[in-house]
Design a protein around this motif. Structure first.
Motif, short mmCIF file in Angstrom:
data_model
loop_
_atom_site.label_atom_id
_atom_site.label_comp_id
_atom_site.label_asym_id
_atom_site.label_seq_id
_atom_site.Cartn_x
_atom_site.Cartn_y
_atom_site.Cartn_z
N MET A 42 44.96 36.26 37.24
CA MET A 42 45.15 35.96 38.42
C MET A 42 44.03 36.64 39.41
N LYS A 43 43.68 37.85 38.79
CA LYS A 43 42.87 38.78 39.75
C LYS A 43 41.56 38.30 39.59
N SER A 44 41.33 37.75 38.23
CA SER A 44 39.93 37.10 37.88
C SER A 44 39.63 35.93 38.58
N ARG A 45 40.80 35.21 39.11
CA ARG A 45 40.68 33.95 40.04
C ARG A 45 40.31 34.53 41.59
N GLY A 46 40.36 35.52 41.82
CA GLY A 46 40.08 36.13 43.11
C GLY A 46 41.52 36.63 43.65
N LEU A 47 42.57 36.50 43.43
CA LEU A 47 43.69 37.01 44.07
C LEU A 47 43.62 38.56 44.13
N GLY A 48 44.09 39.00 45.18
CA GLY A 48 44.31 40.46 45.26
C GLY A 48 45.43 40.97 44.10
#
Lengths: 477, 248, 447
Positions: free
Chosen positions: C396-402
């Motif tokens: 999820m982080k790699s998709r831009g979520l904090g």
């Protein structure tokens, strides 16, 4: 179910013979004097007698535990005999002095003790009732600095090691049966593998109960020093007798930093007849302490005994230590087993794996009882438990009682369990391919147990598989 | 080779087969078609000896012997093979071990010598090619975790190994995509010989494009309501089962 | 085993004596006396009792909870207050109790089918004492169960529902229990009795909530007895959101007939110590039980769920899914037992239990048990304890979520799986909103 699954009956218990030797057996009953008598027969130092007496006093204040899922008539501890040894055995004798009658008994069990014929690659300590008959391949082992001998011998020759480690994993106060054992233990095996040594051969102890109305209370202690490796196997049998006999053993394993101890058991004590007459009551405390980066692995194939109460456990004390428990427990006829393990995660990044396979047939009752405990500081630890039960026939039972206690959030535990019966469809499928019902069952059962058998040393895996075939024979027909 | 005469059978209290008669000779391929619940699979299972059914009347003769009197494993040893509609999983038992056990039981029953693991492996290599399967699958547990298509191919592989005289394919085409269907059919065709026979049980005609039958029988409500040649299958495909059932 | 000292025992005996004067049908005093004796004899369980191994009730045992007072003045709560405290819907039938006493002015349950009886226990004892006598205390006899006996001895009011054969109750019956400041130091013992006859259909929602502050902890000790007739279906939702000044013990005892279905969902987010028991007996062939639950705890909360499914007849299925999300130094316990009787062939049992530990100091103890005496069964259980999946977080982080958002979303998703099993839309949406808000406080406008 095809007429089959209900009747394959027990082949005669193969190891039920009695060896005719004259024994020195003490009178039934248990008092402080009994403890002193046993200690003096073994010519023990004062400190060990003191330890036994402390255990005895503690035992007197304890009550027999009844939280297990086992039902049995009360045990009269005063009716048991606590020591019996063939007269022909003198303490610390060498193997070539052993009474030929005893050697023949072991030959009949498939264990050759004569130095020429023994199994290559395996050293055997043979325990007969309350004493060791002898230990093979000692010379070979001593070249590597490995000590492998009877407990009694170790008390005399390596008192510093015994003093240091006896009771260090299972204190005499641990539980009722451990306290009893600590008070009256007669013999057992001792093994010490020095720093950095990989023990080149399998070590094994063969326990035989022969005398009537006598309990066996052996004590095994295995210490693998830093970086050492040892693989150890125990086997057990007893004559067919129509009274129950008590077996209360303690096994302590110590794996110091970077060491590995692999402990395998093929337990085939006499299980009693199909109506539950006779058979061994087997109450065993087995535990290992794993230090940093070390590994302790228990593998057990439990097919015998009328009652089995045992939970080989690992205290994962050191960081990165590993504990394993692989178990196949089979109950048939009136047998009952309450067995499992405890994995106590104390150190960081500790890992444990539990694979338990229970097979119930006849009126047998099989319980898995396991505890996985992750203490607050066991950061990053993992457990995987898989616990499968198979039922053969509809009068038996399978029970699972896992306790999972997690007190930190960086650890992960996974637990899976299933219960199934040997399916009619599986048997039909095999029969349609030309296999007989019995062949089909043995195939399905060994498939069910494969994950555990592959953990056993090769020779013993075959033995275990055959044993299972025998034990289940009669449950399917 | 196989003669079924006025066969009646029940499962529980329910009569499923109500008088089936059918003769299969060596070298022939028979297709048994019919709507769901018509008794097709029951017939296949009874020939193989499934314990879940009771034969209440009629007889089944196989090579002159009373087939119904033989236990399932004896039928298998005598050359009767059923490719299961739902192949059974046996966890922990490898395909290699299972196949060899079965193969040797059949050999033993026919007075032939058993093969050791090495010899058997050589045999397997040839058979694997037939169903376009990889050797790795020999080391997997019998059907455990197999996809639907793999299971069906595994059935045909066993058939190839055991070389039965009478093979019954019970809805072997169900759950197969077209590629897998062709592989399976190719395997079956390669195993056809003048001295063996095949019964193909199927709901759809499409398998019969690849395994061409000599005879087609339509089963409905426990009876054979119509028999004919391979063109009957095409007609059924075009007109549906209602047509024969009404005509009957 | 009794941990109640003589002093607390005497205090309860005295309080019990004072209640006896209250009357009711002639059989009631005997039932209560028997329960009181059982309660005294058993005492409060200690952790040496296997069923209470991981839950200490010492804080309950060491106090004497007085009988909850009856309201003297006018109602302190308005319908709007109630609506703010619990998830509700205008279409549901509603019975509201404040501190264990029925509040007619806040309740509304007209429009039920004529034969269907929904009344307070107090009214049922007056209007149809025979019916109550026939069913009360039969499933929940209190044998070996301290808290159930405690309830039977002290229950002041509750609800009785009787759905005759073939009747369908479309809208859920919502039973609301609210404790306000006057409950401080009191013991409230609500009782629920449900008899759903053959081929009937009923949905019950029980909500437990609190308002105001409490100088001293109070105890809710609820007991429900539910009979599900042949071919009938009962859905039972229990939403426990009491004050962290409260102790909550709830026991539901169910017996199911042939082809019946009992579906239970338990939500537990409140109370300092909560214990929720669901005991079901599949007594007729082909019955089905579904037990689901979600608990969300924080701080020093302790939430214990115990389920016991008894397969007593062939061909029954049971499905359990319990999930817990724990923060702070909270402690969660799940103890689930499936028993398969020798006659219960073709049983299909599945139990799943997952716990998510959000903080370093949260703790979970799990004990999923199978006891199987029949051979043709399929039973499995699975349990996991762990933290959020690092791979999923990374993905999820790699998709831009904090990191915080990813964490919140995954936590919510963990809860959502079990919330999805709720079949009453307004309730499901309400709980989803609660869970979402709880895990996405820092996450603002995402919905």
């Amino acid at each position: 179910m095809s007429s089959s699954i209900e009747s394959l009956v027990n082949k005669e218990y193969q190891y039920g013979f009695v060896t005719d030797v004259e024994s020195d057996t003490i009178a039934p009953g248990l008092t402080e004097d009994t403890v002193r008598l046993i200690s003096s027969k073994k010519d023990e130092p004062e400190w060990l007698l003191e330890w036994r007496l402390k255990a005895f006093r503690r035992w007197q204040a304890m009550t027999e535990p009844h939280w297990s899922n086992l039902k049995y008539a009360p045990i009269d501890y005063q009716a048991q005999r606590y020591y019996s040894a063939p007269k022909s055995i003198t303490p610390l004798q060498s193997l070539d002095q052993v009474d030929p009658e005893l050697l023949r008994a072991y030959d009949k069990l498939g264990i050759s003790l004569s130095e020429q014929k023994h199994l290559a690659g395996v050293a055997v300590d043979a325990i007969f009732d309350s004493v060791s008959v002898g230990t093979t391949m000692k010379a070979e082992l001593s070249k590597h600095g490995v000590v492998f001998c009877s407990f009694t011998e170790a008390v005399h020759n390596h008192p510093e090691l015994i003093k240091k480690y006896l009771g260090s994993v299972v204190p005499y106060s641990d539980n009722f049966f451990a306290a009893l054992n600590s008070a009256v233990f007669s013999d057992g095996s001792f093994c010490y593998v020095p720093k950095g040594v990989r023990c080149p051969i399998e070590l094994s102890t063969y326990f035989r109960i022969n005398a009537a109305n006598t309990g066996q209370f052996e004590r095994t202690l295995i210490v693998a020093d830093e970086g050492a490796y040892v693989s150890y196997l125990e086997g057990c049998t007893a004559p067919k007798r129509d009274t129950h006999q008590l077996h209360a053993a303690v096994v302590e394993l110590v794996a110091l930093d970077n060491a590995t101890v692999k402990y395998s058991t093929v337990q085939n004590w006499y299980a009693g007849d199909k109506d539950g007459v006779g058979g061994i009551y087997n109450f065993v405390t087995k535990r290992g302490k794993a230090h940093t980066n070390s590994k302790i692995s228990w593998t057990q194939v439990e097919t015998g005994s009328a009652i089995t109460w045992k939970y080989p456990s690992v205290i994962l004390q050191g960081d990165n230590s590993t504990g394993e428990f692989y178990s196949v427990a089979v109950v048939n006829n009136m047998q009952q087993a309450d067995t499992g393990t405890k994995m106590i995660h104390i150190g960081k990044n500790t890992k444990s794996t539990i694979i338990s396979k229970g097979i119930s047939a006849g009126h047998g009752q099989n319980s898995y009882r396991g505890q996985v405990k992750m203490l607050p500081k066991a950061h990053g630890s993992r457990n995987y438990t898989q616990c499968d039960s198979m039922l053969i026939g509809n009068k038996c039972g399978a029970h699972t009682f896992p306790y999972i206690e997690v007190a930190n959030n960086s650890s992960i535990t996974e637990h899976e369990a299933s219960t199934s019966k040997i399916g009619e469809d599986q048997i039909f499928y095999c029969k349609q391919r030309g296999l007989s019902a019995e062949h089909a069952i043995s195939l399905i059962v060994s498939g069910f147990c494969r994950e555990v058998f592959k953990e056993l040393p090769m020779e013993f895996a075959l033995e275990a598989q055959q044993l299972l075939g025998i034990t289940l024979e009669g449950s399917v027909g | 080779m196989l003669k079924i005469d006025n066969l009646h059978a029940t499962a529980g209290d329910k009569e499923i087969l109500k008088g089936i008669s059918l003769t299969v000779n060596a070298g022939e391929v028979h297709a048994i078609m019919g709507p769901n619940g018509s008794g097709k699979s029951t017939l296949a299972q009874i020939i193989a000896g499934h314990p879940g059914y009771v034969v209440t009347a009629g007889s089944v003769t196989y090579e002159g012997k009373d087939l119904l009197a033989m236990p399932a494993e004896e039928r298998a040893q005598a050359g009767v093979f059923l490719a299961f509609q739902y192949p059974v999983e046996i966890p922990g038992v490898t395909n290699a071990y299972f196949f060899r056990s079965a193969y040797n039981e059949v050999r033993k029953a026919n007075g032939k010598e058993e093969l050791d693991p090495i010899e058997f492996l050589d045999l397997m290599e040839k058979k694997l090619k037939l169903v376009e399967m990889d050797e790795a699958m020999l080391h997997r547990s019998v059907n455990a975790g197999f996809s639907g298509g793999e299971k069906k191919r595994n059935e045909i592989l066993q058939m190839a190994v055991l070389e039965p005289k009478l093979a019954i394919l019970d809805e072997t085409d169900s759950g197969l995509d077209i590629d897998a269907l062709r592989v399976v059919a190719g395997g079956v065709n390669a195993l056809r010989r003048p001295d063996n026979a095949t019964i193909v049980v199927t709901h759809y005609q499409r398998l019969l494009n690849y395994i061409v039958p000599d005879f087609v029988h339509v089963l409905a409500h426990g009876r054979i309501v119509k028999s004919g040649g391979k063109e009957l299958a095409l007609e059924l495909e075009a007109r549906g089962y209602d047509w024969v059932m009404e005509a009957a | 085993m009794a941990t109640a000292t003589n002093a607390t025992g005497e205090a309860y005996e005295q309080a019990f004596g004072a209640l006896r004067a209250q009357g009711g049908p002639s059989w009631l005093p005997a039932l209560r006396r028997e329960a009181m004796d059982r309660f005294s004899a058993l005492g409060f369980p200690t952790t040496r009792n296997e069923d209470w191994h991981f839950t200490s009730v010492t804080p309950i045992a060491e106090r004497v909870f007085k009988v909850a007072p009856t309201r003297s003045g006018p109602a302190t709560l308005s319908p709007a207050d109630v609506a703010a405290l619990v998830i509700s819907d205008p279409d549901w039938h509603r019975l509201v109790f404040v501190n264990g006493r029925f509040e007619a002015s806040l309740s509304a349950f007209a429009g039920l089918p004529a034969d269907v009886r929904v009344t307070t226990l107090a009214d049922a004892l007056k209007e149809s004492p025979e019916f109550v006598a026939e069913h009360l205390g039969k499933l929940a006899s209190g044998e070996g169960q301290t808290f159930t006996a405690f309830n039977t001895a002290f229950a002041q009011d509750g609800v009785v529902i009787h759905v005759p054969g073939g009747e369908i109750v479309e809208a859920p019956v919502h039973i609301v229990h609210i404790a306000d400041a006057q409950a401080a130091g009191a013991g409230i013992h609500p009782r629920l009795l449900v008899v759903a006859e053959a081929l009937s259909r009923l949905t019950i929602i029980e909500s437990f909530a609190s308002t105001g502050s409490f100088g001293a902890p109070y105890l809710t000790n609820a007991v429900a007895e539910i009979e599900v007739g042949n071919g009938a279906r009962v859905d039972h939702y229990k939403i426990q959101r009491e004050s962290t000044d409260a102790f909550h013990v709830g026991t539901t005892q169910v017996r199911q007939g042939r082809d019946s279905m009992y579906h239970s969902f338990s939500y537990a987010a409140g109370a300092a110590i909560s214990r929720t028991n669901v005991y079901t007996q599949l007594a007729g062939e082909n019955g089905e039980t579904r037990l689901n639950g979600l608990y969300l705890i924080d701080g020093t909360q302790h939430a214990d769920h115990q389920t016991f499914v008894e397969h007593l007849a062939p061909g029954c299925a049971s499905r359990e899914l319990y999930k817990g999300i724990l923060d702070g130094s909270s402690h969660g316990v799940f103890n689930g037992k499936v028993y398969v009787d020798p006659v219960a062939q073709k049983t299909d049992g599945k139990q799943t239990n997952h716990a998510l530990l959000l903080s370093e100091h949260a703790r979970v103890d799990t004990k999923p048990q199978l006891e199987i005496f029949a051979d043709d069964v399929k039973c499995t259980h699975g349990a996991t304890v762990g933290r959020l999946d690092e791979d999923a977080l990374f993905y999820m982080k790699s998709r831009g979520l904090g990191a915080e958002n990813a964490r919140a979303l995954l936590t919510y998703a963990f809860a959502a799986e079990v919330l999805e099993t709720i079949e009453v839309d307004a309730l499901r949406e309400g709980l989803e909103a609660l869970a979402f808000a709880r895990f996405t406080q820092s996450f603002g406008e995402q919905r």
